[in-house]
Design a protein around this motif. Structure first.
Motif, mmCIF file in Angstrom:
data_model
loop_
_atom_site.group_PDB
_atom_site.id
_atom_site.type_symbol
_atom_site.label_atom_id
_atom_site.label_comp_id
_atom_site.label_asym_id
_atom_site.label_seq_id
_atom_site.Cartn_x
_atom_site.Cartn_y
_atom_site.Cartn_z
ATOM 1 N N UNK A 123 0.721 -1.395 0.047
ATOM 2 C CA UNK A 123 -0.035 0.027 0.111
ATOM 3 C C UNK A 123 0.734 1.418 0.004
ATOM 4 N N UNK A 124 2.048 1.263 -0.341
ATOM 5 C CA UNK A 124 2.983 2.430 -0.168
ATOM 6 C C UNK A 124 3.364 2.694 -1.806
ATOM 7 N N UNK A 125 4.095 3.827 -1.857
ATOM 8 C CA UNK A 125 4.470 4.500 -3.199
ATOM 9 C C UNK A 125 5.197 3.432 -4.053
ATOM 10 N N UNK A 126 6.226 2.694 -3.642
ATOM 11 C CA UNK A 126 6.863 1.704 -3.867
ATOM 12 C C UNK A 126 5.978 0.537 -4.606
ATOM 13 N N UNK A 127 5.103 0.152 -3.738
ATOM 14 C CA UNK A 127 4.187 -0.934 -4.182
ATOM 15 C C UNK A 127 3.289 -0.577 -5.439
ATOM 16 N N UNK A 128 2.986 0.693 -5.490
ATOM 17 C CA UNK A 128 2.206 1.408 -6.527
ATOM 18 C C UNK A 128 2.953 1.535 -7.755
ATOM 19 N N UNK A 129 4.054 1.716 -7.837
ATOM 20 C CA UNK A 129 5.165 1.892 -8.844
ATOM 21 C C UNK A 129 5.202 0.560 -9.607
ATOM 22 N N UNK A 130 5.696 -0.528 -8.470
ATOM 23 C CA UNK A 130 6.055 -1.823 -9.161
ATOM 24 C C UNK A 130 5.035 -2.599 -9.476
ATOM 25 N N UNK A 131 3.776 -2.363 -8.887
ATOM 26 C CA UNK A 131 2.598 -2.962 -9.280
ATOM 27 C C UNK A 131 2.129 -2.718 -10.776
ATOM 28 N N UNK A 132 2.327 -1.174 -11.218
ATOM 29 C CA UNK A 132 2.011 -0.556 -12.262
ATOM 30 C C UNK A 132 2.913 -1.233 -13.421
ATOM 31 N N UNK A 133 4.060 -1.219 -13.096
ATOM 32 C CA UNK A 133 5.026 -1.802 -13.897
ATOM 33 C C UNK A 133 4.681 -3.175 -14.334
ATOM 34 N N UNK A 134 4.308 -4.165 -13.270
ATOM 35 C CA UNK A 134 3.838 -5.541 -13.553
ATOM 36 C C UNK A 134 2.717 -5.567 -14.652
ATOM 37 N N UNK A 135 1.533 -4.707 -14.125
ATOM 38 C CA UNK A 135 0.174 -4.644 -14.890
ATOM 39 C C UNK A 135 0.498 -4.223 -16.457
ATOM 40 N N UNK A 136 1.488 -3.078 -16.468
ATOM 41 C CA UNK A 136 1.428 -2.578 -17.942
ATOM 42 C C UNK A 136 2.557 -3.498 -18.511
ATOM 43 N N UNK A 137 3.505 -4.315 -18.109
ATOM 44 C CA UNK A 137 4.170 -5.299 -18.592
ATOM 45 C C UNK A 137 3.384 -6.369 -19.340
ATOM 46 N N UNK A 138 2.528 -6.813 -18.495
ATOM 47 C CA UNK A 138 1.467 -7.819 -18.760
ATOM 48 C C UNK A 138 0.761 -7.514 -19.924
ATOM 49 N N UNK A 139 0.223 -6.080 -19.881
ATOM 50 C CA UNK A 139 -0.512 -5.570 -20.969
ATOM 51 C C UNK A 139 0.222 -5.671 -22.491
ATOM 52 N N UNK A 140 1.459 -4.941 -22.585
ATOM 53 C CA UNK A 140 2.236 -4.990 -23.501
ATOM 54 C C UNK A 140 2.461 -6.355 -24.141
ATOM 55 N N UNK A 141 2.830 -7.410 -23.201
ATOM 56 C CA UNK A 141 2.983 -8.871 -23.446
ATOM 57 C C UNK A 141 1.855 -9.489 -24.484
#
Length: 251
Positions: A123-141
């Motif tokens: 629930x912190x800023x680092x989690x938001x950044x890393x979680x967003x990277x994972x989601x967008x990475x899956x999207x582009x894949x």
């Protein structure tokens, strides 16, 4: 996007992957807190019968209306008009948006176990950044083509099933029928086992079915991507195969 068509095994794998999430590993604990073994068995039977009809509905629709390749959106529009088709599509989309948020939090919270306290429960800023990277990475894949998406999904399916199969294998050797049948209907108070009276059988079944119904979300997985299937008949078969596979593993 690549024009690769998916076969029944791959589609069934997508259905299994969609239904089996992190919650499957908490099923025994969540169910046992409010229901006995007998009530849980009844709940699985009732849920299994109900979900079977849903799976067969998708199977029948994909066979008799093979021209509808947009899944539940197409069926909504076909049966009730464009506005209802839009409502179904929008509702499904918004549910997946919220699901992605939940997945990201769960993933980051899991990372927090290994990298404490950097992710602080997801629930912190680092989690938001890393979680967003994972989601967008899956999207582009996924956008890169169905072949890449299928490969990633297969890895996920294997990763989910291996722990479950190990658990089932251990259970086959360690299962104790006497322990299983102790307080089978949840009516006895056994202080040494921390067992309490769980109430009537119907309230127990009801509390369990709130969980059993939830774990079948994703049964529409093959129907949603039916436009990528080799044939609509394979979509129906994949839905039934995926449902039965998950039901057996869950139970």
């Amino acid at each position: 996007m690549e024009d690769k068509k998916l076969g029944v095994i791959t589609l069934a794998g997508l259905v299994v992957s969609a239904m089996i999430g992190g919650g499957v590993y908490n099923l025994p604990e969540n169910m046992a807190s409010a229901a006995s073994a007998g009530a849980i068995i009844i709940a699985w039977v009732v849920t299994g019968i109900g979900m079977w009809f849903i799976a067969k509905t998708f199977s029948i629709l994909s066979n008799i209306r093979p021209e509808v390749t947009s899944g539940i959106y197409g069926y909504g529009e076909l049966g009730f008009g464009k506005f209802m088709g839009f409502q179904v599509a929008w509702g499904y989309w918004i549910c997946n948006v919220f699901a992605n948020v939940g997945y990201a939090i769960l993933l980051m919270d899991s990372f927090n176990y290994f990298f404490y306290p950097h992710f602080k429960g997801g629930n912190n800023l680092l989690s938001i950044i890393c979680g967003s990277i994972v989601i967008w990475g899956m999207y582009f894949a996924v956008m890169a083509g169905v072949k890449q998406a299928t490969f990633i999904n297969n890895i996920g399916v294997v990763g989910k099933l291996i722990p479950l199969f190990i658990f089932i294998l251990v259970l086959l050797f360690k299962f104790d029928f006497e322990v299983f049948t102790t307080n089978f209907w949840g009516k006895d108070v056994i202080p040494s086992l921390l067992d309490k009276d769980l109430g009537g059988i119907f309230p127990q079944v009801k509390s369990t079915m709130l969980i059993t119904l939830w774990v079948f979300i994703g049964i529409e997985g093959a129907v949603v991507i039916s436009s990528r299937a080799r044939s609509q008949k394979e979509v129906g078969k994949a839905t039934v195969i995926g449902f039965l596979s998950c039901l057996i593993m869950y139970a």
